[in-house]
Each structure stands twice: as C-alpha cells, then as structure tokens.
Design a protein around this motif. Structure first.
Motif, PDB file in Angstrom:
ATOM      1  N   ASN A  75       0.807  -1.219   0.000  1.00  0.00           N
ATOM      2  CA  ASN A  75       0.000   0.000   0.000  1.00  0.00           C
ATOM      3  C   ASN A  75       0.840   1.267   0.000  1.00  0.00           C
ATOM      4  N   THR A 162      -2.261   3.823  -4.098  1.00  0.00           N
ATOM      5  CA  THR A 162      -3.556   4.041  -4.738  1.00  0.00           C
ATOM      6  C   THR A 162      -4.233   5.261  -4.131  1.00  0.00           C
ATOM      7  N   ASP A 163      -4.536   6.246  -4.973  1.00  0.00           N
ATOM      8  CA  ASP A 163      -5.266   7.413  -4.489  1.00  0.00           C
ATOM      9  C   ASP A 163      -6.745   7.047  -4.368  1.00  0.00           C
ATOM     10  N   LYS A 164      -7.336   7.391  -3.251  1.00  0.00           N
ATOM     11  CA  LYS A 164      -8.731   7.031  -3.003  1.00  0.00           C
ATOM     12  C   LYS A 164      -9.587   8.286  -2.867  1.00  0.00           C
ATOM     13  N   ASN A 165     -10.313   8.622  -3.918  1.00  0.00           N
ATOM     14  CA  ASN A 165     -11.286   9.720  -3.869  1.00  0.00           C
ATOM     15  C   ASN A 165     -10.673  11.043  -3.411  1.00  0.00           C
ATOM     16  N   ARG A 172      -7.821   8.829   4.641  1.00  0.00           N
ATOM     17  CA  ARG A 172      -7.466   7.720   3.744  1.00  0.00           C
ATOM     18  C   ARG A 172      -7.928   6.355   4.247  1.00  0.00           C
ATOM     19  N   TRP A 173      -7.958   6.124   5.537  1.00  0.00           N
ATOM     20  CA  TRP A 173      -8.284   4.797   6.055  1.00  0.00           C
ATOM     21  C   TRP A 173      -9.659   4.737   6.711  1.00  0.00           C
ATOM     22  N   ASN A 178     -13.216   5.599   1.803  1.00  0.00           N
ATOM     23  CA  ASN A 178     -12.229   5.037   0.881  1.00  0.00           C
ATOM     24  C   ASN A 178     -12.724   3.898  -0.008  1.00  0.00           C
ATOM     25  N   GLY A 179     -14.009   3.606   0.038  1.00  0.00           N
ATOM     26  CA  GLY A 179     -14.559   2.598  -0.860  1.00  0.00           C
ATOM     27  C   GLY A 179     -14.347   1.164  -0.420  1.00  0.00           C
ATOM     28  N   TYR A 180     -13.986   0.958   0.832  1.00  0.00           N
ATOM     29  CA  TYR A 180     -13.783  -0.390   1.363  1.00  0.00           C
ATOM     30  C   TYR A 180     -15.041  -1.244   1.159  1.00  0.00           C
TER      31      TYR A 180
END
Length: 248
Positions: A75, A162-165, A172-173, A178-180
């Motif tokens: 990651n 990976t950039d998340k939104n 980020r977490w 974050n789309g988890y």
C-alpha cells in the motif's frame, strides 16, 4: 351544544394523553453517546448514538482501518518506502501513532504481525480493545499523525500506491470514504452499516441478546430480519448498545 363540548373535551384529553406519553418515552431532551473498540479483528470503530429518552433518533458507524492496512508494503509507493525495514510478511517493522511507537514481530503466515509497544506487551489489537486507546487511535489517525519509521528512527515520507477519492492522510483509512468493500450489486460496508442503523432506530436494543447466530442470509434478531449480512454483526451492535447506554 352539549355533544360538541363533550367531543372537544375528548379531543383535548386525547391530545394531552399523547403529549404525556411522548414526554414519558422521550424525555424531551436529546443526548449523544459514543463508543470505541476493535471490530472485525483488525479495525477500530466509533459508534455515535443520539437518543431521546428510550427512543433512538440516529446511529452512526465509522470505522478506521488498522496497521494491517496502512503499514503494509503493497500500500506504499516504493520511492517513499526507501529506508523502511519490512518484515518478511511485508509490513513495516516500526510505526508510530501519535507519540507511541509500535514494533512488529515477524510472522509471514498471518494477515498482520503482532505490533507491540514493548517486547512481550499486548498487541495493537489487544490494545485497542480498551475504550480510551481505541478513541485515541481513531482521533490520532483522523489528524493524520501516523508514520512508518526508517531503520534510523526517522519518519518516512509516507505515500500510498492508490489514491482514493482525493482523500487526505486523515481520511485515507476511513471506510466511509475510501470505498472499502463496495461495488455494484454489493451491500458492502456502507449498506451493512445502514441496515444496522435502521434496525436499531426501529427496534432499539430490547430484543438484542448478543448471542444470535447468523444463518445463510442476513441476521435475524428475535424474528426481525435486520437485512445486515456482514460476519461480525455483534462487534458493531455491542458498541452501538454501549454508546446508547452512555447517552444518558
């Protein structure tokens, strides 16, 4: 005329009774409670419950991923990981959360190594089972104050592969952002949190025993289908109940 007076009196008495019942069940004052703790083995949740007397007005679930996610080599961008020591399982050997340093013991066969503040001490997962530690973790991560340490003890300039939104380091977490566990035709994390919230608002906690077993589909509590399909419903429900109880 006499009939009209009787009718008006009956309406007034009914209205008064309803107001009285509402006052008894709701108390007229909203109160808010929070609970923090370990969920789903590796993550830390915060649950906020707003109640009015015995009635639940809202339930909000938030969940922060643990070091099993953000200290994992895959990651982190390679150029940012220079100087960081990793276990053979692929996790940073040393991390900091706020002013606290955790060191990983190496075991490539598990999802996350045992991060401890001192040799022989409790693991990160054991540590966040305590309410005050879980709260500290959630708030410190939200502030972005978490780091990987290089072998020389200095902090790595952490970045993620990976950039998340377009999230910042403090977001980020967060699973809400974050789309988890998300995707088309998947109830996922958010859908399950919504199902549990809806169930609690409708039914409260009176019927929840904490020993319910999951069938093939969704969780059923005292004959009521919650619609929630996640594995560890009890982790979240027990925290929600604790938050409800603190909102006195």
């Amino acid at each position: 005329m006499k009939k009209t007076i009787v009718t008006v009196f009956a309406v007034l008495m009914t209205s008064t009774l309803m107001l009285s019942l509402n006052a008894c069940s709701c108390g007229g004052v909203e109160t808010t409670g929070n609970a923090y703790g370990l969920v789903h083995n590796y993550y830390v949740a915060q649950v906020t419950v707003v109640r009015n007397g015995t009635r639940v007005n809202s339930v909000t679930f938030e969940e922060t991923e643990g070091p099993a996610s953000w200290a994992k080599k895959s990651n982190i961008k390679e150029d940012k990981a220079e100087g960081v020591e990793f276990t053979t399982g692929g996790f940073a050997k040393k991390i900091t959360i706020g002013s606290l340093t955790f060191t990983a013991t190496d075991d490539a066969s598990v999802k996350t190594p045992a991060y401890r503040q001192k040799e022989g001490g409790e693991t990160f997962e054991e540590w966040v089972k305590k309410e005050e530690n879980a709260k500290f973790y959630v708030e410190t991560m939200a502030s972005g104050d978490y780091k990987l340490l290089k072998a020389d003890g200095s902090a790595a300039d952490i970045d993620f592969s990976t950039d998340k939104n377009n999230l910042n380091k403090g977001e980020r977490w967060l699973k809400s952002k974050n789309g988890y566990w998300s995707g088309n035709n998947v109830l996922g994390w958010k859908g399950n949190m919504d199902k549990m919230s809806d169930y609690i608002i409708r039914n409260g906690f009176d019927s929840y025993g904490g020993d319910e077993m999951k069938g093939e589909g969704s969780w059923v509590i005292d004959g009521v289908d919650t619609g929630a399909t996640l594995v560890d419903l009890h982790d979240y429900m027990s925290l929600a109940k604790r938050a409800y109880e603190t909102a006195m």
